[in-house]
Design a protein around this motif. Structure first.
Motif, PDB file in Angstrom:
ATOM      1  N   ALA A 139       0.837  -1.204   0.000  1.00 25.42           N
ATOM      2  CA  ALA A 139       0.000   0.000   0.000  1.00 25.42           C
ATOM      3  C   ALA A 139       0.875   1.258   0.000  1.00 25.42           C
ATOM      4  O   ALA A 139       1.833   1.365   0.771  1.00 25.42           O
ATOM      5  CB  ALA A 139      -0.913   0.002   1.216  1.00 25.42           C
ATOM      6  N   PHE A 140       0.513   2.182  -0.887  1.00 26.35           N
ATOM      7  CA  PHE A 140       1.202   3.477  -1.007  1.00 26.35           C
ATOM      8  C   PHE A 140       0.107   4.499  -1.291  1.00 26.35           C
ATOM      9  O   PHE A 140      -0.783   4.237  -2.103  1.00 26.35           O
ATOM     10  CB  PHE A 140       2.206   3.428  -2.169  1.00 26.35           C
ATOM     11  N   ARG A 141       0.138   5.627  -0.628  1.00 24.62           N
ATOM     12  CA  ARG A 141      -0.915   6.610  -0.838  1.00 24.62           C
ATOM     13  C   ARG A 141      -0.321   8.003  -0.764  1.00 24.62           C
ATOM     14  O   ARG A 141       0.319   8.353   0.226  1.00 24.62           O
ATOM     15  CB  ARG A 141      -1.975   6.447   0.255  1.00 24.62           C
ATOM     16  N   GLN A 142      -0.531   8.768  -1.842  1.00 24.91           N
ATOM     17  CA  GLN A 142      -0.079  10.163  -1.811  1.00 24.91           C
ATOM     18  C   GLN A 142      -1.165  10.984  -1.123  1.00 24.91           C
ATOM     19  O   GLN A 142      -1.941  11.692  -1.758  1.00 24.91           O
ATOM     20  CB  GLN A 142       0.224  10.678  -3.209  1.00 24.91           C
ATOM     21  N   ALA A 143      -1.212  10.838   0.205  1.00 21.59           N
ATOM     22  CA  ALA A 143      -2.305  11.409   0.989  1.00 21.59           C
ATOM     23  C   ALA A 143      -2.122  12.896   1.217  1.00 21.59           C
ATOM     24  O   ALA A 143      -3.089  13.620   1.436  1.00 21.59           O
ATOM     25  CB  ALA A 143      -2.368  10.689   2.329  1.00 21.59           C
ATOM     26  N   THR A 157     -12.519   8.934   9.002  1.00 24.87           N
ATOM     27  CA  THR A 157     -12.418   9.857  10.140  1.00 24.87           C
ATOM     28  C   THR A 157     -11.487  11.017   9.788  1.00 24.87           C
ATOM     29  O   THR A 157     -11.711  12.163  10.157  1.00 24.87           O
ATOM     30  CB  THR A 157     -11.879   9.120  11.394  1.00 24.87           C
ATOM     31  N   MET A 158     -10.406  10.697   9.085  1.00 21.09           N
ATOM     32  CA  MET A 158      -9.511  11.754   8.584  1.00 21.09           C
ATOM     33  C   MET A 158      -8.985  11.307   7.230  1.00 21.09           C
ATOM     34  O   MET A 158      -9.079  10.121   6.887  1.00 21.09           O
ATOM     35  CB  MET A 158      -8.395  12.022   9.591  1.00 21.09           C
ATOM     36  N   HIS A 159      -8.465  12.256   6.488  1.00 22.31           N
ATOM     37  CA  HIS A 159      -8.120  11.981   5.089  1.00 22.31           C
ATOM     38  C   HIS A 159      -6.630  12.077   4.831  1.00 22.31           C
ATOM     39  O   HIS A 159      -6.074  11.308   4.055  1.00 22.31           O
ATOM     40  CB  HIS A 159      -8.880  12.959   4.185  1.00 22.31           C
ATOM     41  N   ARG A 160      -6.013  13.062   5.487  1.00 28.98           N
ATOM     42  CA  ARG A 160      -4.591  13.298   5.223  1.00 28.98           C
ATOM     43  C   ARG A 160      -3.762  12.895   6.434  1.00 28.98           C
ATOM     44  O   ARG A 160      -4.317  12.662   7.507  1.00 28.98           O
ATOM     45  CB  ARG A 160      -4.365  14.775   4.903  1.00 28.98           C
ATOM     46  N   ILE A 161      -2.460  12.854   6.250  1.00 28.66           N
ATOM     47  CA  ILE A 161      -1.549  12.640   7.377  1.00 28.66           C
ATOM     48  C   ILE A 161      -1.562  13.935   8.190  1.00 28.66           C
ATOM     49  O   ILE A 161      -1.344  15.016   7.635  1.00 28.66           O
ATOM     50  CB  ILE A 161      -0.134  12.326   6.853  1.00 28.66           C
ATOM     51  N   LEU A 162      -1.843  13.814   9.471  1.00 28.00           N
ATOM     52  CA  LEU A 162      -1.925  15.007  10.327  1.00 28.00           C
ATOM     53  C   LEU A 162      -0.722  15.026  11.251  1.00 28.00           C
ATOM     54  O   LEU A 162      -0.407  14.025  11.893  1.00 28.00           O
ATOM     55  CB  LEU A 162      -3.223  14.985  11.145  1.00 28.00           C
TER      56      LEU A 162
END
Ligand code: GLY
Length: 371
Positions: free
Chosen positions: A90-94, A240-245
């Motif tokens: 898994a890789f995600r350009q979040a 719950t959240m979308h990006r890395i915070l």
């Protein structure tokens, strides 16, 4: 019958050692990887996989440049690992949002934005209302945030496993044997393990936090020290959240299935590789302060790993001046996952005798003495 000798011995089966084994075996080298643990059993299993040079490397131009270059390699590198291993990673350009809760944070993030702008990386300031539109789960004390869409996350345990399988499919061997020492041996090198002596023309030292303990005679120990990181895995409602915070004292890495990694402590406790009540409690308190709804998440597990800390936060990648044939690839500190594709490619080049990559100057082991 004993196996034929390897061209290259790689000491360490973490994300760095396994990706190096993959690149070397892709180049047709006979590789043997030596470690007392199975692939990915050390710091790699406790990594949240954040690939964020403009968060982790804010203060260091060389670290940002190396991180940006390695991040640009990521997707094609992963595609090769996945094709050779058959394992999905898994890789995600979040993207990241680095949050601000004080005027000092706002000022610091304005400087970070100016740096990113000057280096051609898109960074957008979100005020209090825009940051909550983007991430409604954030606590009401968040006053704004810096969004960088370039940043990504990778599943590091899966990447390490896949790189090991891909290397093995290309002929690399993995030996489960603790390594005790490295020494000159005629025209080549000998590595002593708990099971005997292995010989090769070239040895790559990628033993993470344990690298300093393997200094060969005549070389100073590479100054890599263990920095403990405890990491939590929570399971929240998907979305719950979308990006890395990111906050100064905690970061949250969400995945589409609701998994949220909460990272990470940073502790100077030597080789004490254990989770602690205080570590877990502190991470939970900081995570729920940033995103209060996480209090309702399921607690998955706590993990621990020892980051290989280096004095200037840059790794050591380069040939040894003290022992011909020895190549260092250690001390990646907080950026092992980020710098893995670039490190693997640089080491494959070094083993082939290529020393003209400009990145090698900042990474030279000689900056720490006679290594
Ligand atoms: N790269 C994140 C950490 O080391 O905690």
């Amino acid at each position: 019958m004993s196996s034929p000798e390897a061209d290259v011995l790689v000491i360490g089966a973490g994300v760095i050692g396994c990706t190096i084994a993959f690149e070397l075996s892709s180049a047709g080298r006979r590789v043997r990887v030596l470690d007392g643990r199975s692939p990915g059993g050390g710091a790699s299993q406790a990594s949240a996989g954040v690939l964020a040079p403009y968060v982790e490397g804010h203060d260091s131009r060389p670290l940002r440049d190396l991180g940006r270059r390695s991040l640009a390699l990521y997707e094609s590198f992963l595609a090769r690992v996945v094709a050779a291993s058959g394992v999905e990673v898994a890789f995600r350009q979040a993207g990241t949002i680095e949050t601000a809760t004080s005027d000092a944070d706002v000022a610091r993030l304005a400087r970070s934005k100016a740096t990113a702008d000057a280096e051609g990386v898109a960074a957008g300031w979100l005020d209090a209302s825009a940051v909550r539109d983007a991430e409604p789960a954030l606590g009401s004390h968040v006053a704004g945030g810096l969004h960088i869409g370039l940043h990504a996350a990778v599943d590091v345990p899966a990447l390490t496993r896949a790189a090991a399988l891909a290397a093995a499919a290309q002929g690399a061997e993995f030996r489960l044997a603790p390594v005790h020492g490295i020494a000159a041996d005629g025209a080549g090198l000998a590595v002593t393990t708990a099971d005997g002596v292995e010989r090769a023309a070239c040895v790559v030292l990628a033993a993470g936090a344990w690298s300093a303990g393997l200094a060969p005679a005549g070389a100073e120990p590479v100054p890599v020290r263990p920095v403990r990181g405890q990491l939590l895995r929570l399971i929240a409602a998907p979305g719950t959240m979308h990006r890395i915070l990111w906050a100064p004292d905690v970061y949250l890495v969400p995945w589409a299935d609701g998994t949220v990694f909460v990272g990470a402590t940073s502790e100077d406790v030597g080789f004490e590789e254990r989770t602690t009540a205080a570590g877990v409690a502190g991470l939970l308190a900081r995570a729920t302060a940033l995103v209060p709804g996480l209090a309702a998440a399921t607690f998955g597990e706590a993990r621990v790993g020892l980051r290989p800390g280096s004095p200037d936060e840059l790794p050591f990648v380069g040939a040894s001046a003290a022992l011909p044939g020895l190549v260092y690839a250690c001390g990646h500190y907080r950026n092992g996952a980020l710098l893995a594709p670039l490190t693997a490619s640089l080491v494959a080049g070094l083993v082939a005798g290529t020393t003209d990559d400009p990145a090698l100057a900042a990474l030279a082991p000689s900056r720490a003495g006679r290594l």
